[in-house]
Design an enzyme around this catalytic site. Sequence first.
Site: not given
Ligand code: CAA
Length: 261
Positions: A67, A112, A115, A135
Site C-alpha cells: 500500500a 498490499g 495481498e 507491515e
Molecule cells: N509506498 C510508497 N512508496 C514506495 C513504497 C510503498 N509501499 N515502496 C517503495 N516506494 C517508493 C520509495 O519511497 C522510493 O521512492 P523515491 O524514489 O521517491 O524515494 C521508490 O519507491 C523506490 O523504492 P526504494 O528506494 O525504497 O527501493 P529499494 O530498492 O531501496 O527498496 C523495497 C525496495 C525493499 C521494496 C523498499 O522500497 C520497501 O521496503 N518498500 C516498502 C515495503 C512495505 O513496507 N510495504 C508494505 C506497505 S504497508 C501495506 O501494504 C499495508 C496494507 O496491507 C494495506
Amino acid sequence: MVYKNILLEQPEAGIHLLTVNRPKSLNALNAATLDEILSAVTRVAADGQARVLLITGAGEKAFVAGADIAEMRDATIEQARDFSERGMRAMHALEAAPVPVIALVNGYALGGGCELALACDWIIAADTAVFGQPEVNLGIPPGFGGTQRLPRRIGQAGALELLTTARPVKAEEARAIGLVSQVCPAAELRARGLEIARLIAAKAPVAVRLAKQAVLRGANLDLFAACALETELFAQAFATQDRREGMTAFLEKRPPRFENR
Ligand code: CAA
C-alpha cells in the site's frame, strides 16, 4: 473510467492482462489505483468472451511494493478504515471474478502487493520475486486481507511467522511453502503466463468457471455443504452443450470444439 495507474490490455483473444503501472513508487497501491483495479476487474468480469485475467507489475523490480505509505502516513482512523475497505473491495472482486485470475509476480510483492497476489487464484513467480508482509515494521497489521488469505494459503503457524517477523521470502521458498505454484526465470514470466492462459482458454469455459466457483465458495463451507455445492455445480454443467461436445469428442477420439454454451 480512464486508467492512470494501471494498464488493461488484451494480448490475445480472451486473455486480459492488468499491469499495475506506478513504477516510480514500485507500483505501490494508492486509493486511486485500488479503485482502478476494481473497475478493471468488473469490466473483465462483464466480458462474456474473457477466459483468464493475468495481473503483473510494471518494470523489473516490483510486482507491487505494498500500500502507498506516503498516502497512508497522515491518515486518520476513519481514512484508514476507508482505505482498507477500498483494498478489500478490489481483492474480493478478484476472488469473485468468474474467470481464473493468475498473478505474475515479477519482483517485490510486499504488504498490499503480497495481498494482491494472494487474492489471485494462484501465483507464478519470477525467480527474482520476493514476498512478505512487512507491515509490522510500519506499526500496522495488514489491511487488504493478508491476515486471512495468507494462513488459508500456507497454514496458520507459517503465516503468523511471516506476519509477525516481517521476514522476506524469496521465490523458491515461496514455492516450497505453497504460496507460489510455479517459479520461472524472470525473462520468461510473461510468456509463461500467456502459455498457461492459453491452456485454460482452450478448456470448456463454463466448466472452468464452475470449478473456480466450487473451490472459492466451498472454502467457506463445512465439508458436507461444500460437497453438496460441488454436486450442484457438477449437475449444472450437464445443461451445457460443451459438456456433450467434450464427452463426444473423447469417445470419437478427436479434439473438442468448445463454444461457451
Ligand atoms: N509506498 C510508497 N512508496 C514506495 C513504497 C510503498 N509501499 N515502496 C517503495 N516506494 C517508493 C520509495 O519511497 C522510493 O521512492 P523515491 O524514489 O521517491 O524515494 C521508490 O519507491 C523506490 O523504492 P526504494 O528506494 O525504497 O527501493 P529499494 O530498492 O531501496 O527498496 C523495497 C525496495 C525493499 C521494496 C523498499 O522500497 C520497501 O521496503 N518498500 C516498502 C515495503 C512495505 O513496507 N510495504 C508494505 C506497505 S504497508 C501495506 O501494504 C499495508 C496494507 O496491507 C494495506
